[in-house]
Design a protein around this motif. Structure first.
Motif, mmCIF file in Angstrom:
data_model
loop_
_atom_site.group_PDB
_atom_site.id
_atom_site.type_symbol
_atom_site.label_atom_id
_atom_site.label_comp_id
_atom_site.label_asym_id
_atom_site.label_seq_id
_atom_site.Cartn_x
_atom_site.Cartn_y
_atom_site.Cartn_z
ATOM 1 N N UNK A 13 -4.887 -22.462 -5.422
ATOM 2 C CA UNK A 13 -6.343 -22.424 -5.506
ATOM 3 C C UNK A 13 -6.895 -22.136 -4.121
ATOM 4 N N UNK A 14 -7.720 -21.098 -4.036
ATOM 5 C CA UNK A 14 -8.297 -20.706 -2.760
ATOM 6 C C UNK A 14 -9.657 -20.065 -3.012
ATOM 7 N N UNK A 15 -10.391 -19.852 -1.936
ATOM 8 C CA UNK A 15 -11.687 -19.194 -2.052
ATOM 9 C C UNK A 15 -12.254 -18.903 -0.686
ATOM 10 N N UNK A 16 -13.378 -18.183 -0.678
ATOM 11 C CA UNK A 16 -14.072 -17.863 0.555
ATOM 12 C C UNK A 16 -15.355 -18.682 0.604
ATOM 13 N N UNK A 17 -15.503 -19.459 1.670
ATOM 14 C CA UNK A 17 -16.655 -20.345 1.845
ATOM 15 C C UNK A 17 -17.127 -20.247 3.285
ATOM 16 N N UNK A 18 -18.361 -20.708 3.529
ATOM 17 C CA UNK A 18 -18.888 -20.698 4.888
ATOM 18 C C UNK A 18 -18.371 -21.904 5.665
ATOM 19 N N UNK A 19 -17.931 -21.631 6.885
ATOM 20 C CA UNK A 19 -17.474 -22.674 7.802
ATOM 21 C C UNK A 19 -18.222 -22.447 9.105
ATOM 22 N N UNK A 20 -19.061 -23.399 9.468
ATOM 23 C CA UNK A 20 -19.948 -23.242 10.622
ATOM 24 C C UNK A 20 -20.684 -21.901 10.555
ATOM 25 N N UNK A 21 -21.088 -21.533 9.345
ATOM 26 C CA UNK A 21 -21.862 -20.311 9.123
ATOM 27 C C UNK A 21 -21.047 -19.033 9.030
ATOM 28 N N UNK A 22 -19.733 -19.121 9.193
ATOM 29 C CA UNK A 22 -18.866 -17.938 9.130
ATOM 30 C C UNK A 22 -18.050 -17.944 7.838
ATOM 31 N N UNK A 23 -17.892 -16.796 7.176
ATOM 32 C CA UNK A 23 -17.040 -16.769 5.978
ATOM 33 C C UNK A 23 -15.584 -17.044 6.345
ATOM 34 N N UNK A 24 -14.959 -17.949 5.581
ATOM 35 C CA UNK A 24 -13.574 -18.327 5.849
ATOM 36 C C UNK A 24 -12.785 -18.348 4.553
ATOM 37 N N UNK A 25 -11.554 -17.860 4.624
ATOM 38 C CA UNK A 25 -10.634 -17.936 3.485
ATOM 39 C C UNK A 25 -9.947 -19.298 3.545
ATOM 40 N N UNK A 26 -10.183 -20.110 2.508
ATOM 41 C CA UNK A 26 -9.685 -21.484 2.489
ATOM 42 C C UNK A 26 -8.671 -21.655 1.372
ATOM 43 N N UNK A 27 -7.543 -22.259 1.719
ATOM 44 C CA UNK A 27 -6.507 -22.625 0.753
ATOM 45 C C UNK A 27 -6.581 -24.131 0.541
ATOM 46 N N UNK A 28 -6.671 -24.555 -0.719
ATOM 47 C CA UNK A 28 -6.619 -25.968 -1.082
ATOM 48 C C UNK A 28 -5.162 -26.250 -1.436
ATOM 49 N N UNK A 29 -4.481 -27.010 -0.572
ATOM 50 C CA UNK A 29 -3.025 -27.137 -0.673
ATOM 51 C C UNK A 29 -2.606 -28.594 -0.831
ATOM 52 N N UNK A 30 -2.244 -28.972 -2.042
ATOM 53 C CA UNK A 30 -1.822 -30.346 -2.300
ATOM 54 C C UNK A 30 -0.425 -30.633 -1.750
ATOM 55 N N UNK A 31 0.261 -29.618 -1.258
ATOM 56 C CA UNK A 31 1.584 -29.823 -0.666
ATOM 57 C C UNK A 31 1.507 -30.060 0.846
ATOM 58 N N UNK A 32 0.336 -29.803 1.434
ATOM 59 C CA UNK A 32 0.153 -30.021 2.872
ATOM 60 C C UNK A 32 -0.370 -31.433 3.097
ATOM 61 N N UNK A 33 0.218 -32.129 4.048
ATOM 62 C CA UNK A 33 -0.194 -33.500 4.340
ATOM 63 C C UNK A 33 -1.504 -33.528 5.123
ATOM 64 N N UNK A 34 -1.702 -32.542 6.002
ATOM 65 C CA UNK A 34 -2.864 -32.478 6.871
ATOM 66 C C UNK A 34 -3.677 -31.220 6.587
#
Length: 126
Positions: A13-34
């Motif tokens: 599951x991933x998507x493009x969202x604003x991060x500090x006003x900039x578009x960012x490709x974000x991965x939601x990763x339940x396998x990553x601890x951090x």
């Protein structure tokens, strides 16, 4: 994993969202601890990079162990009008700007609906 591969994968599951006003490709990763921010994208945020009190050793997808010594605070992630103020660990990432791992997912009591590629998150104060 690349952004293109994530779009085709049924268990990602991933998507493009604003991060500090900039578009960012974000991965939601339940396998990553951090939760991480790519060094390249982190540099665009123009936020202070702080040293961690204790370095972390993180195993990356290639099986290598990478030391993490810094963090970036005050990262504002806007998910459909809901702002989350976060602390992320800078690391070299391929394909994604940000990876939100179990630390973030569990703190937000998030649910990942894999088949629909939806992440349900409790917004701050709700």
């Amino acid at each position: 994993m690349t952004l293109e591969a994530a779009k085709e994968a049924v268990d990602v599951t991933s998507g493009t969202f604003l991060v500090n006003g900039l578009p960012a490709n974000i991965l939601f990763d339940s396998k990553a601890k951090y939760s991480f921010v790519s060094c390249k994208f982190g540099g665009k945020l123009a936020l202070l990079v702080e040293k961690l009190d204790n370095a972390l050793i993180v195993e990356v997808s290639s099986g290598k162990f990478v030391p993490i010594t810094n963090r970036i605070k005050n990262v504002v992630i806007d998910l459909n009008g809901n702002e989350f103020h976060e602390e992320l660990l800078p690391i070299e990432l391929n394909g994604f700007d940000i990876v939100l791992g179990m630390d973030w997912l569990s703190a937000k009591d998030a649910e990942i609906l894999c088949r629909k590629k939806i992440v349900r998150v409790n917004p701050p104060g709700k």
